[in-house]
Scaffold this active site. Structure first.
Site, short mmCIF file in Angstrom:
data_model
loop_
_atom_site.label_atom_id
_atom_site.label_comp_id
_atom_site.label_asym_id
_atom_site.label_seq_id
_atom_site.Cartn_x
_atom_site.Cartn_y
_atom_site.Cartn_z
N ARG A 116 2.61 -12.37 -19.37
CA ARG A 116 2.76 -12.11 -17.94
C ARG A 116 1.40 -12.33 -17.29
NH1 ARG A 116 -1.10 -9.23 -18.01
NH2 ARG A 116 -0.63 -8.69 -15.86
N GLY A 117 1.36 -12.21 -15.95
CA GLY A 117 0.14 -12.55 -15.23
C GLY A 117 0.26 -14.00 -14.79
N ALA A 118 0.03 -14.24 -13.49
CA ALA A 118 0.36 -15.55 -12.91
C ALA A 118 -0.26 -16.75 -13.66
CB ALA A 118 -0.04 -15.56 -11.44
N ASP A 156 -0.35 -13.27 -7.25
CA ASP A 156 0.74 -14.08 -7.81
C ASP A 156 1.09 -15.25 -6.90
OD1 ASP A 156 1.17 -11.25 -9.09
OD2 ASP A 156 2.08 -12.76 -10.39
N ARG A 193 10.69 -16.60 -13.79
CA ARG A 193 10.15 -15.57 -12.88
C ARG A 193 9.85 -16.24 -11.53
NH1 ARG A 193 5.89 -11.47 -15.02
NH2 ARG A 193 6.88 -10.24 -13.38
N LYS A 215 1.14 -7.44 -7.74
CA LYS A 215 1.93 -6.38 -8.34
C LYS A 215 2.28 -5.28 -7.34
CE LYS A 215 3.34 -6.30 -11.52
NZ LYS A 215 4.76 -6.73 -11.67
#
Ligand code: MRU
Length: 340
Positions: free
Chosen positions: A45-47, A231, A84, A242
């Site tokens: 995860r994490g852009a 993001d 996502r 977030k």
């Protein structure tokens, strides 16, 4: 620290971030559908890290499909792209891979080589970009200061070093004494589980708080700056990050604390004029009904679980990128930076 995502022997390896910091387990991916599942289920995860994983997933799909054609490529691309919706780095990486596919699709052996090369390039470039973000941003911090951050915009969310935490790391490398306050970041606990863990690995002083403590701590004069990742940044500087970031930005504004966003240019979505057009992912209710696998409310409870919120550009003091620091008016400064 180990690589967050790695290509080895025509397989993709990822540390399972769902298990950190309790367990360090690596997952092997032999098929692009497995990579897509890992992005969706937040193994990674994490852009920026999502972008790298997406590129490797597409490369894997092309390498493992003997006679790749447009129809099969589209299936691979759609599977990865539908994981996502909010982090634009995913679509940015998909577009970069698509360009290579179009350039080489008539020469399949060369196509396979070039697809892999592009995915690995996206990975190494991301690390270098983070170092530049850190280098550009550390000037904003003075020795002795405390930075509050939300979620995890660190090495675990990128190819290494991190964006928001990259700025902290760069300041520490310049011998500045910096300490970090990490918001726990309900419901997925990226702050408590990931940010705290990776800062501890680097011996950077970190204090964990629950999300609802940020205002009190700011009112006590204990926060000198807020630095978060992003993001998706709209053309006017509105920033999706977030869930909870918006609340932190309002608190910082009220207490006159600078609020910085650190992000690579690949996070800027020029196709949308403002944050109102950013798609916000809604995740399953179990994430809210449970606290790290412990049930905290009755299963039939109605839940709303947006994974991101949008911080309006008016609350952002500056955006730190690999090409320099942007200040308002963001519409103008973003455009000017891209022309450089
Ligand atoms: O749902 P996540 O964990 O993928 O959300 C991550 C964030 O919101 C990060 O702050 C953002 O992607 C920036 S990472 C450098």
């Amino acid at each position: 620290m180990f690589p967050v995502v790695e290509w080895k022997n025509d397989k993709v390896y990822m540390i399972d971030q769902r298990l950190l910091p309790v367990e360090e387990k690596f997952i092997e991916h032999c098929d692009y559908r497995e990579v897509a599942r890992s992005i969706k289920e937040m193994v990674i995860r994490g852009a920026p890290a999502i972008g790298v994983a997406a590129a490797m997933g597409i490369a894997l799909g092309v390498l493992k499909t003997p006679a790749i054609d447009d129809a099969q490529y589209k299936i691979i691309e759609d599977t990865i792209a539908s994981t996502r919706p909010t982090a634009v780095n995913l679509f940015w990486a998909v577009n970069r891979m698509k360009k290579v596919y179009n350039d080489y699709k008539h020469d399949v052996p060369q196509l396979k080589k070039m697809m892999l090369e592009e995915a690995l390039k996206i990975d190494t470039e991301d690390f270098e970009i983070n170092k530049k973000i850190g280098f550009n941003g550390e000037v904003l911090l003075k020795s002795g200061q405390t930075v509050l951050t939300h979620c995890n915009a660190g090495a675990l969310a990128t190819s290494g070093y991190g964006t928001a935490l990259g700025v902290v790391r760069a300041a520490v490398e310049k011998n500045k004494k910096i300490s970090v306050i990490a918001d726990e970041t309900r419901p997925y606990l990226q702050g408590a589980r990931l940010t705290v863990w990776e800062l501890q690995q680097d011996n950077i002083p970190v204090t964990l708080i629950t999300d609802n403590m940020a205002g009190y701590i700011m009112s006590q004069g204990k926060v000198d700056a807020v630095i978060v990742g992003a993001d998706r940044i709209a053309a006017n500087g509105d920033t999706a990050n977030k869930i909870g970031t918006y609340s932190v930005a309002i608190l910082a504004n009220f207490h006159k604390i600078p609020f910085y966003v650190a992000a690579p240019l690949s996070t800027i979505d020029f196709s949308i004029p403002s944050g109102a057009s950013i798609p916000i992912e809604e995740r399953n209710k179990e994430e809210v009904l449970n606290f790290f696998k412990q049930q905290i409310a009755r299963p039939e409870t109605t839940v709303f679980n947006p994974a991101f919120d949008v911080t309006p550009h008016s609350l952002i003091t500056a955006i730190i990128t690999e090409k320099g620091i942007l200040y308002p008016d963001y519409t103008a400064s973003i455009r000017k930076l891209m022309e450089k």
